[in-house]
Design a protein around this motif. Structure first.
Motif, PDB file in Angstrom:
ATOM      1  N   GLY A 221       0.799  -1.220   0.000  1.00 49.46           N
ATOM      2  CA  GLY A 221       0.000   0.000   0.000  1.00 49.46           C
ATOM      3  C   GLY A 221       0.828   1.264   0.000  1.00 49.46           C
ATOM      4  O   GLY A 221       0.415   2.287   0.560  1.00 49.46           O
ATOM      5  N   ILE A 222       2.022   1.202  -0.587  1.00 45.82           N
ATOM      6  CA  ILE A 222       2.885   2.385  -0.698  1.00 45.82           C
ATOM      7  C   ILE A 222       3.291   2.561  -2.152  1.00 45.82           C
ATOM      8  O   ILE A 222       3.039   1.704  -2.991  1.00 45.82           O
ATOM      9  N   SER A 223       3.920   3.692  -2.469  1.00 43.53           N
ATOM     10  CA  SER A 223       4.288   3.982  -3.847  1.00 43.53           C
ATOM     11  C   SER A 223       5.574   3.257  -4.245  1.00 43.53           C
ATOM     12  O   SER A 223       6.367   2.841  -3.388  1.00 43.53           O
ATOM     13  N   GLU A 224       5.782   3.114  -5.536  1.00 43.53           N
ATOM     14  CA  GLU A 224       7.005   2.494  -6.032  1.00 43.53           C
ATOM     15  C   GLU A 224       8.222   3.347  -5.668  1.00 43.53           C
ATOM     16  O   GLU A 224       9.309   2.814  -5.428  1.00 43.53           O
ATOM     17  N   ALA A 225       8.022   4.668  -5.626  1.00 34.24           N
ATOM     18  CA  ALA A 225       9.129   5.558  -5.270  1.00 34.24           C
ATOM     19  C   ALA A 225       9.581   5.309  -3.837  1.00 34.24           C
ATOM     20  O   ALA A 225      10.781   5.325  -3.535  1.00 34.24           O
ATOM     21  N   GLN A 226       8.612   5.073  -2.935  1.00 37.48           N
ATOM     22  CA  GLN A 226       8.962   4.800  -1.537  1.00 37.48           C
ATOM     23  C   GLN A 226       9.741   3.491  -1.420  1.00 37.48           C
ATOM     24  O   GLN A 226      10.679   3.386  -0.633  1.00 37.48           O
ATOM     25  N   ILE A 227       9.340   2.509  -2.206  1.00 40.87           N
ATOM     26  CA  ILE A 227      10.060   1.234  -2.192  1.00 40.87           C
ATOM     27  C   ILE A 227      11.484   1.427  -2.701  1.00 40.87           C
ATOM     28  O   ILE A 227      12.440   0.896  -2.133  1.00 40.87           O
ATOM     29  N   ALA A 228      11.629   2.217  -3.771  1.00 43.42           N
ATOM     30  CA  ALA A 228      12.955   2.464  -4.339  1.00 43.42           C
ATOM     31  C   ALA A 228      13.886   3.119  -3.316  1.00 43.42           C
ATOM     32  O   ALA A 228      15.087   2.854  -3.287  1.00 43.42           O
ATOM     33  N   ASP A 229      13.316   3.949  -2.442  1.00 45.51           N
ATOM     34  CA  ASP A 229      14.120   4.656  -1.440  1.00 45.51           C
ATOM     35  C   ASP A 229      14.750   3.715  -0.421  1.00 45.51           C
ATOM     36  O   ASP A 229      15.785   4.017   0.163  1.00 45.51           O
ATOM     37  N   ILE A 230      14.109   2.571  -0.173  1.00 43.98           N
ATOM     38  CA  ILE A 230      14.628   1.668   0.861  1.00 43.98           C
ATOM     39  C   ILE A 230      15.128   0.334   0.317  1.00 43.98           C
ATOM     40  O   ILE A 230      15.570  -0.524   1.080  1.00 43.98           O
ATOM     41  N   LEU A 231      15.091   0.166  -1.011  1.00 41.94           N
ATOM     42  CA  LEU A 231      15.539  -1.099  -1.607  1.00 41.94           C
ATOM     43  C   LEU A 231      16.996  -1.424  -1.279  1.00 41.94           C
ATOM     44  O   LEU A 231      17.343  -2.563  -0.948  1.00 41.94           O
ATOM     45  N   LYS A 232      17.852  -0.425  -1.387  1.00 43.71           N
ATOM     46  CA  LYS A 232      19.271  -0.667  -1.141  1.00 43.71           C
ATOM     47  C   LYS A 232      19.506  -1.129   0.287  1.00 43.71           C
ATOM     48  O   LYS A 232      20.333  -2.008   0.540  1.00 43.71           O
ATOM     49  N   LEU A 233      18.795  -0.502   1.234  1.00 40.49           N
ATOM     50  CA  LEU A 233      18.948  -0.898   2.634  1.00 40.49           C
ATOM     51  C   LEU A 233      18.411  -2.301   2.870  1.00 40.49           C
ATOM     52  O   LEU A 233      18.914  -3.036   3.724  1.00 40.49           O
ATOM     53  N   ALA A 234      17.378  -2.697   2.095  1.00 38.63           N
ATOM     54  CA  ALA A 234      16.797  -4.019   2.275  1.00 38.63           C
ATOM     55  C   ALA A 234      17.710  -5.112   1.745  1.00 38.63           C
ATOM     56  O   ALA A 234      17.607  -6.271   2.143  1.00 38.63           O
ATOM     57  N   GLY A 235      18.612  -4.754   0.816  1.00 41.48           N
ATOM     58  CA  GLY A 235      19.537  -5.741   0.268  1.00 41.48           C
ATOM     59  C   GLY A 235      18.860  -6.752  -0.635  1.00 41.48           C
ATOM     60  O   GLY A 235      19.320  -7.886  -0.784  1.00 41.48           O
ATOM     61  N   GLU A 236      17.730  -6.371  -1.236  1.00 41.89           N
ATOM     62  CA  GLU A 236      16.984  -7.267  -2.117  1.00 41.89           C
ATOM     63  C   GLU A 236      16.924  -6.670  -3.510  1.00 41.89           C
ATOM     64  O   GLU A 236      16.967  -5.455  -3.694  1.00 41.89           O
ATOM     65  N   GLU A 237      16.789  -7.518  -4.489  1.00 40.84           N
ATOM     66  CA  GLU A 237      16.602  -7.082  -5.859  1.00 40.84           C
ATOM     67  C   GLU A 237      15.230  -7.529  -6.326  1.00 40.84           C
ATOM     68  O   GLU A 237      14.868  -8.701  -6.202  1.00 40.84           O
ATOM     69  N   ILE A 238      14.437  -6.599  -6.822  1.00 36.45           N
ATOM     70  CA  ILE A 238      13.146  -6.967  -7.396  1.00 36.45           C
ATOM     71  C   ILE A 238      13.034  -6.312  -8.762  1.00 36.45           C
ATOM     72  O   ILE A 238      13.648  -5.281  -9.034  1.00 36.45           O
ATOM     73  N   ASP A 239      12.269  -6.905  -9.610  1.00 38.28           N
ATOM     74  CA  ASP A 239      12.171  -6.433 -10.990  1.00 38.28           C
ATOM     75  C   ASP A 239      11.066  -5.409 -11.144  1.00 38.28           C
ATOM     76  O   ASP A 239      10.060  -5.440 -10.422  1.00 38.28           O
ATOM     77  N   SER A 240      11.252  -4.503 -12.102  1.00 41.68           N
ATOM     78  CA  SER A 240      10.179  -3.589 -12.445  1.00 41.68           C
ATOM     79  C   SER A 240       9.230  -4.306 -13.388  1.00 41.68           C
ATOM     80  O   SER A 240       9.550  -5.352 -13.965  1.00 41.68           O
ATOM     81  N   ALA A 241       8.042  -3.765 -13.561  1.00 46.17           N
ATOM     82  CA  ALA A 241       7.044  -4.413 -14.386  1.00 46.17           C
ATOM     83  C   ALA A 241       7.534  -4.539 -15.821  1.00 46.17           C
ATOM     84  O   ALA A 241       7.221  -5.493 -16.527  1.00 46.17           O
ATOM     85  N   GLU A 242       8.362  -3.581 -16.297  1.00 45.75           N
ATOM     86  CA  GLU A 242       8.843  -3.594 -17.665  1.00 45.75           C
ATOM     87  C   GLU A 242       9.830  -4.727 -17.925  1.00 45.75           C
ATOM     88  O   GLU A 242      10.064  -5.131 -19.056  1.00 45.75           O
ATOM     89  N   ASP A 243      10.476  -5.246 -16.851  1.00 48.24           N
ATOM     90  CA  ASP A 243      11.489  -6.279 -17.018  1.00 48.24           C
ATOM     91  C   ASP A 243      10.877  -7.651 -17.272  1.00 48.24           C
ATOM     92  O   ASP A 243      11.560  -8.589 -17.623  1.00 48.24           O
ATOM     93  N   GLU A 244       9.590  -7.797 -16.993  1.00 46.53           N
ATOM     94  CA  GLU A 244       8.962  -9.104 -17.117  1.00 46.53           C
ATOM     95  C   GLU A 244       8.610  -9.384 -18.563  1.00 46.53           C
ATOM     96  O   GLU A 244       8.241  -8.509 -19.298  1.00 46.53           O
TER      97      GLU A 244
END
Length: 244
Positions: A221-244
């Motif tokens: 329930g948050i924006s993609e921009a908010q996820i992008a802000d904490i992705l590096k700290l999470a240490g996970e890689e997830i794909d964008s919708a365009e990559d599928e």
């Protein structure tokens, strides 16, 4: 809405007034300035707390707890002083012993030695567990030296001491509130990273593949921009919708 904007403007103007008076103001001046608003005692306290957080010395005011952040009011809560940790207790005892052994070689040094123990006493009173007592004392000492530099020795001794300690208190409280907010934000970020990490792992296991940013965003329930802000700290890689 207009009332809120008007109050915000007055809050900014009283801060500017205090800054024009070398960051000093009296409780009476605050009460008079907001007289037309008919603020309650608690609201006046919040205004004073806000001024203290901006390193303004409010003569005649004793902090009761709670802060006012701009026009936004935060519920006032009287916060009991936490007991010093063993490390902090040792620090204070050692520091006071060092002060007791110091000898004044000039009138300026004598004034500092007079106030240093008072700074320690005040630091212990407003101590909060989020900040090491030594940092509060050192911030108080810096504010003390600035206050002594600006003080007028021609003033009444009791009045002068009150004004000096008001400035010391303002400096200490600004540090405590700043550090408390930093730690609050750090804790919030850790919680966000943890939640994101758990969600990514759970969704990846369920789907049997890497999940996309938009999928995780919808789940949390948050924006993609908010996820992008904490992705590096999470240490996970997830794909964008365009990559599928």
């Amino acid at each position: 809405m207009s009332d809120r904007l008007e109050f915000r403007g007055k809050l900014q103007r009283i801060l500017e007034l205090a800054e024009s008076q070398e960051k000093k103001i009296t409780l009476e001046e605050v009460e008079t300035y907001f007289e037309d608003e008919q603020l309650s005692r608690e609201q006046i306290d919040l205004v004073c707390d806000y001024l203290l957080s901006q390193k303004v010395a409010v003569s005649g005011y004793e902090k009761m707890g709670g802060i006012l952040s701009g026009p936004k009011q935060v519920e006032a809560q009287e916060e009991p002083c936490p007991i010093l940790t063993e490390e902090e207790q040792r620090y204070v005892e050692s520091y006071l012993e060092e002060l007791g052994e110091m000898k004044a070689g000039s009138e300026e040094e004598a004034r500092l030695l007079y106030y240093f123990p008072k700074v320690v006493e005040l630091a212990v009173k407003i101590n909060r567990s989020q900040v090491f007592i030594g940092d509060v004392i050192q911030e108080g000492n810096v504010s003390l030296m600035l206050a002594l530099k600006e003080s007028d020795s021609r003033n009444d001794r009791e009045l002068e001491e009150q004004e000096i300690m008001d400035q010391v208190r303002a400096g200490m409280l600004a540090l405590v509130e700043e550090q408390t907010e930093v730690k609050r934000q750090d804790k919030k970020m850790v919680e966000q990273v943890s939640e994101l990490d758990e969600t990514i792992q759970s969704m990846s296991e369920e789907m049997g593949r890497k999940v996309a940013v938009d999928e995780v965003a919808e789940k949390l329930g948050i924006s993609e921009a908010q996820i992008a802000d904490i992705l590096k700290l999470a240490g996970e890689e997830i794909d964008s919708a365009e990559d599928e």
